[in-house]
Write an enzyme that holds these catalytic residues in place. Structure first.
Site, short mmCIF file in Angstrom:
data_model
loop_
_atom_site.label_atom_id
_atom_site.label_comp_id
_atom_site.label_asym_id
_atom_site.label_seq_id
_atom_site.Cartn_x
_atom_site.Cartn_y
_atom_site.Cartn_z
N PRO A 245 0.97 -1.31 0.06
CA PRO A 245 -0.12 0.15 0.02
C PRO A 245 0.88 1.32 -0.01
CG PRO A 245 0.20 -1.03 2.10
CD PRO A 245 0.77 -1.91 1.38
N MET A 246 0.60 2.01 -1.00
CA MET A 246 1.43 3.40 -1.01
C MET A 246 0.25 4.74 -1.11
SD MET A 246 4.91 2.30 -3.33
CE MET A 246 3.83 1.07 -4.26
N GLU A 247 0.47 5.52 -0.49
CA GLU A 247 -0.47 6.50 -0.37
C GLU A 247 -0.22 7.32 -1.68
OE1 GLU A 247 -3.09 9.75 0.57
OE2 GLU A 247 -2.79 7.44 1.07
N CYS B 117 3.14 3.47 9.30
CA CYS B 117 3.32 4.65 8.59
C CYS B 117 4.11 5.90 9.38
CB CYS B 117 1.95 5.20 7.96
SG CYS B 117 2.22 6.72 6.98
N LYS C 76 0.53 -4.54 9.25
CA LYS C 76 1.74 -4.16 8.56
C LYS C 76 2.38 -3.21 9.67
CE LYS C 76 3.87 -2.26 4.44
NZ LYS C 76 4.66 -1.30 5.00
N GLY D 158 10.51 -4.36 2.34
CA GLY D 158 11.77 -3.32 2.47
C GLY D 158 12.97 -3.55 1.49
N ASP D 159 13.24 -2.78 0.75
CA ASP D 159 14.27 -2.70 -0.31
C ASP D 159 14.12 -3.96 -1.38
OD1 ASP D 159 15.28 -0.53 0.76
OD2 ASP D 159 16.73 -1.42 2.14
N GLY E 104 7.21 -2.46 -2.69
CA GLY E 104 6.45 -1.21 -2.80
C GLY E 104 7.18 -0.37 -3.73
N ARG E 105 8.54 0.15 -3.33
CA ARG E 105 9.20 1.17 -4.23
C ARG E 105 9.69 0.57 -5.29
NH1 ARG E 105 13.41 4.57 -0.82
NH2 ARG E 105 13.76 2.14 -0.17
#
Length: 347
Positions: A17-19, A103, A140, A206-207, A230-231
């Site tokens: 999930p990413m805002e 978050c 999360k 993460g990463d 995510g990223r």
């Protein structure tokens, strides 16, 4: 309770999930590029919805039937609001509830997000409240608020709540994303899970760059059930795609259930070549993103400016990419974007 979580392949892969990123538009883009096993929504605030209704969550829960399974990620610090909002999500047809307890944004930690790491009593109450929706509840979170060594006490408290899945972003709130994820703790976290709640699935975040990187992590750390990216999707929108899919890219990227008007035949074979970072494929995916934005914008009500954060995903790694990105940042409509990129589709 049994749920879709029990039937997932292992390891399973989740779009984080990413805002202002993982709305119904971008989830479909990722689905077409190479679908994860689970989708999460953006963060939606329970208290805001309770007091102001749907306008407070600004389209964050808009979804379609072809996004399965789809988890509503909610946050807040008032258990009563969490219960009401989770029940609302159940009525909307979501497959599960995930509570955001990690978050680090200032707006979130006023009443939830990573602030719950310092308020385990409220975190536990929020989990109990969300369970009243009848949906499977997951969490999360991060390793701690300020210090890495907070992880054992904090995760112990959460694991005791019999949640279906625990996703751990391997950093603290203070670390944000400024340091490398603490992969060195994975085996200890697996051991803790096995001791306290062996029935709870464990997901690492993460990463993580892509599917192959995720598979490497699970090989090195037996007991990890899931991988959340995510990223990484900004560096590689095809990051979830399996190797076997490379031979049938056109089918994977132009599913018949697509809600947009363009048909698969309108995308040339060159656009969906089997080379996953091929420029033509990235440009074709941008066109798909633009089509989706036009389709959903009347419902979402999000301004054109929100599209600009995504251009760096597609316009990259070729001569003139930087200059083209700068040009796109001055566009004001999707048609202007299409015109600007028209001449590079055959390069």
């Amino acid at each position: 309770m049994t749920s879709f979580w029990n039937d997932l392949p292992q390891p399973f892969f989740i779009l984080a999930p990413m805002e202002a990123v993982t709305d119904v538009v971008f989830r479909h883009v990722v689905k077409q590029a190479g679908a994860p096993d689970i989708f999460f929504t953006e963060f939606a605030n329970a208290t805001g919805w309770v007091h102001a209704g749907d306008k407070a969550i600004a389209g964050r829960l808009i979804k379609t039937d072809d996004e399965q399974p789809l988890i509503a990620q909610i946050w807040g610090g008032e258990p009563g609001d969490m219960e009401a909002f989770a029940k609302h999500c159940a009525k909307l047809g979501f497959n599960g509830i995930d509570i955001n307890m990690g978050c680090p944004a200032k707006s979130a930690i006023k009443s939830g997000g990573a602030a719950l790491i310092r308020r385990p009593d409220i975190a536990i109450a929020a989990i109990d409240a969300a369970k009243k929706s009848g949906l499977p509840v997951s969490v999360k979170t991060r390793l701690g608020y300020t210090y890495v060594d907070e992880w054992r006490e904090w995760l112990t408290a959460i694991l005791k709540q019999d949640i279906v899945n625990l996703t751990i972003h391997l950093r603290t709130k203070k670390e944000m994303s400024k340091v490398a994820a603490h992969y060195e703790l994975i085996d200890e976290i697996v051991k803790l899970r096995d001791e306290i709640a062996p029935q709870t699935l464990l997901t690492i975040n993460g990463d993580i760059r892509d599917r192959e990187h995720g598979l490497e992590i699970t090989r090195k750390h037996p007991g990890v059930n899931g991988i959340m990216i995510g990223r990484g999707v900004f560096s590689d929108p095809f990051c979830f795609r399996r190797a076997i899919e490379l031979s049938s890219v056109e089918e994977a990227v132009t599913g018949a259930s697509s809600p947009v008007s363009r048909t698969p035949k309108e995308y040339s074979e060159a656009e969906y070549s089997s080379t996953i970072h091929h420029k033509s494929e990235l440009i074709a995916l941008l066109h798909y993103h633009l089509d989706l934005f036009d389709h959903y914008q009347p419902t979402l009500g999000r301004p054109f400016e929100t599209l600009k954060r995504f251009f760096k995903i597609y316009i990259r790694d070729f001569d003139g990419a930087k200059e083209l990105r700068e040009k796109l940042m001055h566009t004001t409509t999707t048609d202007e974007v299409r015109l600007a990129i028209a001449n590079i589709r055959d390069l």
